[in-house]
Design a protein around this motif. Structure first.
Motif, PDB file in Angstrom:
ATOM      1  N   HIS A 268       3.694 -72.838  13.101  1.00  0.00           N
ATOM      2  CA  HIS A 268       3.061 -73.046  11.788  1.00  0.00           C
ATOM      3  C   HIS A 268       2.098 -74.236  11.858  1.00  0.00           C
ATOM      4  O   HIS A 268       2.439 -75.303  12.356  1.00  0.00           O
ATOM      5  CB  HIS A 268       4.118 -73.278  10.707  1.00  0.00           C
ATOM      6  CG  HIS A 268       5.123 -72.171  10.609  1.00  0.00           C
ATOM      7  ND1 HIS A 268       4.790 -70.872  10.269  1.00  0.00           N
ATOM      8  CD2 HIS A 268       6.466 -72.170  10.826  1.00  0.00           C
ATOM      9  CE1 HIS A 268       5.875 -70.115  10.258  1.00  0.00           C
ATOM     10  NE2 HIS A 268       6.912 -70.882  10.606  1.00  0.00           N
ATOM     11  N   GLN A 269       0.901 -74.034  11.334  1.00  0.00           N
ATOM     12  CA  GLN A 269      -0.126 -75.076  11.435  1.00  0.00           C
ATOM     13  C   GLN A 269       0.265 -76.359  10.702  1.00  0.00           C
ATOM     14  O   GLN A 269      -0.146 -77.452  11.106  1.00  0.00           O
ATOM     15  CB  GLN A 269      -1.456 -74.540  10.896  1.00  0.00           C
ATOM     16  CG  GLN A 269      -2.066 -73.456  11.783  1.00  0.00           C
ATOM     17  CD  GLN A 269      -3.362 -72.893  11.219  1.00  0.00           C
ATOM     18  OE1 GLN A 269      -3.705 -73.155  10.065  1.00  0.00           O
ATOM     19  NE2 GLN A 269      -4.063 -72.120  12.031  1.00  0.00           N
ATOM     20  N   ALA A 270       1.074 -76.215   9.650  1.00  0.00           N
ATOM     21  CA  ALA A 270       1.500 -77.413   8.917  1.00  0.00           C
ATOM     22  C   ALA A 270       2.353 -78.328   9.792  1.00  0.00           C
ATOM     23  O   ALA A 270       2.415 -79.539   9.560  1.00  0.00           O
ATOM     24  CB  ALA A 270       2.283 -77.010   7.664  1.00  0.00           C
ATOM     25  N   ALA A 272       2.140 -77.885  13.491  1.00  0.00           N
ATOM     26  CA  ALA A 272       1.394 -78.046  14.736  1.00  0.00           C
ATOM     27  C   ALA A 272       0.215 -79.013  14.614  1.00  0.00           C
ATOM     28  O   ALA A 272      -0.018 -79.847  15.502  1.00  0.00           O
ATOM     29  CB  ALA A 272       0.900 -76.684  15.224  1.00  0.00           C
ATOM     30  N   HIS A 273      -0.545 -78.899  13.540  1.00  0.00           N
ATOM     31  CA  HIS A 273      -1.768 -79.697  13.422  1.00  0.00           C
ATOM     32  C   HIS A 273      -1.497 -81.206  13.346  1.00  0.00           C
ATOM     33  O   HIS A 273      -2.186 -81.988  14.022  1.00  0.00           O
ATOM     34  CB  HIS A 273      -2.582 -79.228  12.224  1.00  0.00           C
ATOM     35  CG  HIS A 273      -3.329 -77.954  12.483  1.00  0.00           C
ATOM     36  ND1 HIS A 273      -4.238 -77.412  11.596  1.00  0.00           N
ATOM     37  CD2 HIS A 273      -3.300 -77.098  13.540  1.00  0.00           C
ATOM     38  CE1 HIS A 273      -4.730 -76.286  12.094  1.00  0.00           C
ATOM     39  NE2 HIS A 273      -4.169 -76.085  13.273  1.00  0.00           N
ATOM     40  N   PRO A 274      -0.529 -81.655  12.553  1.00  0.00           N
ATOM     41  CA  PRO A 274      -0.259 -83.098  12.538  1.00  0.00           C
ATOM     42  C   PRO A 274       0.202 -83.630  13.900  1.00  0.00           C
ATOM     43  O   PRO A 274      -0.129 -84.759  14.272  1.00  0.00           O
ATOM     44  CB  PRO A 274       0.849 -83.245  11.496  1.00  0.00           C
ATOM     45  CG  PRO A 274       0.676 -82.072  10.592  1.00  0.00           C
ATOM     46  CD  PRO A 274       0.239 -80.957  11.493  1.00  0.00           C
ATOM     47  N   ALA A 276      -0.734 -82.339  16.804  1.00  0.00           N
ATOM     48  CA  ALA A 276      -1.962 -82.354  17.612  1.00  0.00           C
ATOM     49  C   ALA A 276      -2.810 -83.580  17.278  1.00  0.00           C
ATOM     50  O   ALA A 276      -3.375 -84.220  18.175  1.00  0.00           O
ATOM     51  CB  ALA A 276      -2.762 -81.068  17.381  1.00  0.00           C
ATOM     52  N   GLN A 277      -2.902 -83.909  15.995  1.00  0.00           N
ATOM     53  CA  GLN A 277      -3.663 -85.091  15.582  1.00  0.00           C
ATOM     54  C   GLN A 277      -3.036 -86.366  16.141  1.00  0.00           C
ATOM     55  O   GLN A 277      -3.743 -87.274  16.601  1.00  0.00           O
ATOM     56  CB  GLN A 277      -3.724 -85.172  14.057  1.00  0.00           C
ATOM     57  CG  GLN A 277      -4.554 -86.336  13.525  1.00  0.00           C
ATOM     58  CD  GLN A 277      -6.024 -86.203  13.885  1.00  0.00           C
ATOM     59  OE1 GLN A 277      -6.648 -85.205  13.555  1.00  0.00           O
ATOM     60  NE2 GLN A 277      -6.573 -87.205  14.562  1.00  0.00           N
ATOM     61  N   GLN A 325       5.336 -88.771  12.004  1.00  0.00           N
ATOM     62  CA  GLN A 325       5.203 -87.319  12.040  1.00  0.00           C
ATOM     63  C   GLN A 325       6.314 -86.680  12.868  1.00  0.00           C
ATOM     64  O   GLN A 325       6.782 -85.584  12.542  1.00  0.00           O
ATOM     65  CB  GLN A 325       3.844 -86.923  12.610  1.00  0.00           C
ATOM     66  CG  GLN A 325       3.524 -85.444  12.448  1.00  0.00           C
ATOM     67  CD  GLN A 325       3.559 -85.003  10.987  1.00  0.00           C
ATOM     68  OE1 GLN A 325       2.978 -85.656  10.110  1.00  0.00           O
ATOM     69  NE2 GLN A 325       4.251 -83.906  10.705  1.00  0.00           N
ATOM     70  N   THR A 329       8.912 -84.003  11.452  1.00  0.00           N
ATOM     71  CA  THR A 329       9.018 -82.680  12.065  1.00  0.00           C
ATOM     72  C   THR A 329      10.478 -82.263  12.217  1.00  0.00           C
ATOM     73  O   THR A 329      10.836 -81.094  12.013  1.00  0.00           O
ATOM     74  CB  THR A 329       8.331 -82.671  13.447  1.00  0.00           C
ATOM     75  OG1 THR A 329       6.942 -82.968  13.271  1.00  0.00           O
ATOM     76  CG2 THR A 329       8.470 -81.318  14.132  1.00  0.00           C
TER      77      THR A 329
END
Length: 376
Positions: A268-270, A272-274, A276-277, A325, A329
């Motif tokens: 889920h991008q919610a 994965a994206h944080p 990755a950032q 983060q 998670t």
């Protein structure tokens, strides 16, 4: 400046990583310190003729970062080999080098560093610890606070101020104060942060020191001081980046394995994206840290000063975000002892606060780099 690591640095990184993983998050500080010393990692930045590895802060920062990424950072590396070892190697007398550097490199002797004072905070110009001549000796009087690892150290490199005979103004000077010196006392500060290295308040009450306790030239002033403070900022960045990498690795592993609604949560991008950032932020901070270390090792103290402050700022911010983060998670699991992340919530703040606050770094950049006027 090279933009990719050399084969030697890659090999060092891999070897230290393997050592760190053998010890892990539940490491014994003394055992790890001893093993790292035997493998030559603690003194990798010190001159070969005094038992070191002949490298620089670039190599030492790799060691600390990789140990941190394995969950077992050695905070005293910031102090003993990086600050004190560097200052003595650059400015110490031949006798001081022979007396201290081999032991620091071997891990058998450690040195703490005392600059912060109760009423001075981040303003080194308001330091009130003073040293005055008494015949051939020095008498040192003052107080220090939040000094790491004094109970473990054989001596403390104290920043005091001496009077300039030409102008009468006070200037910073560095003194080696043995732990058993008369008039030199310590009080442990009760910290919420749990760490192997304790924090202390120091009192110096007319501590008598011989003339050879002074490190370097009495008139060198800020040059010698910042020879230690720039490596301190670079190594703090390494400490923060390693901590952030450790937290991020735990979160990535969890996000791959934890399945909700028939899919790993990392899909889920919610989620994965944080993550990755956070990885991007840590990598960018590492690049600035490497630049700072390169400039320092090349002898560019001015350029290294700017880069070291920026690296410490970037790494502190990236570390806090990565830890936050990562805990988020894992949800409730992020606060359990099993996953070892909750304690990092407090520890990550250290990289923002010490050894200099992010606000003071912004002051430095705005004044020194941008040329803006001071408000104080």
């Amino acid at each position: 400046m090279p933009t990719t690591e050399s084969d030697e640095h890659k090999a060092l990184r891999a070897a230290v990583s393997a050592l760190g993983k053998r010890h892990g998050r539940t490491y014994d500080r003394e055992q790890l310190w001893s093993e790292a010393a035997k493998l030559g990692y603690l003194g990798v930045n010190l001159p070969e003729e005094y038992g070191g590895g002949g490298g620089g802060i670039s190599e030492l920062s790799i060691v600390l970062e990789e140990l941190g990424a394995a969950g077992c950072p050695l905070l005293m590396m910031v102090v003993s080999p990086a600050i004190c070892g560097t200052v003595i190697a650059r400015f110490g007398t031949e006798e001081q080098k022979r007396d201290w550097l081999p032991g620091i490199a071997e891990g058998t002797r450690t040195m703490a560093f005392g600059i912060t004072e109760p009423d001075a905070g981040s303003n080194s110009h308001r330091i009130t610890t003073t040293a005055r001549k008494d015949g051939a000796d020095w008498l040192l009087t003052g107080r220090k606070v939040f000094i790491s690892g004094v109970d473990l150290a054989d001596a403390t490199l104290i920043v005091g101020r001496t009077e300039d005979s030409r102008t009468g103004r006070l200037k910073p000077s560095l003194f080696i104060v043995p732990r058993d010196a008369d008039g030199f006392t310590r009080r442990q500060i009760d910290m919420e942060l749990q760490a192997a290295e304790k924090q202390f308040e120091l009192t110096l009450d007319d501590v008598r020191l011989p003339a050879d306790a002074l490190v370097g030239d009495e008139d060198a002033g800020l040059l010698q001081l910042f020879a230690g403070l720039n490596p301190e900022r670079i190594m703090t960045a390494a400490f923060a980046i390693g901590m952030g990498r450790y937290a991020l690795a735990r979160a990535i592993e969890y996000a791959r394995d934890r399945t909700v609604w028939d899919a790993p949560i990392g899909a889920h991008q919610a989620i994965a994206h944080p993550l990755a950032q956070a990885h991007i932020d840590l990598e960018l901070a590492r690049l600035m840290m490497q630049k700072a270390a390169y400039l320092y090792d090349a002898g560019d103290d001015v350029g290294a000063g700017e880069a070291a402050n920026m690296a410490k700022y970037a790494a502190g911010e990236a570390c806090v975000r990565a830890v936050d983060q990562s805990v988020h998670t894992l949800g409730g699991n992020g606060l359990t002892r099993e996953f070892g992340l909750a304690s990092l919530i407090t520890a990550a703040r250290v990289a923002r606060i010490a050894p200099v606050s992010r606000e003071m770094i912004l002051n430095y950049v705005s004044h020194q780099t941008l040329g803006l006027p001071k408000s104080y």
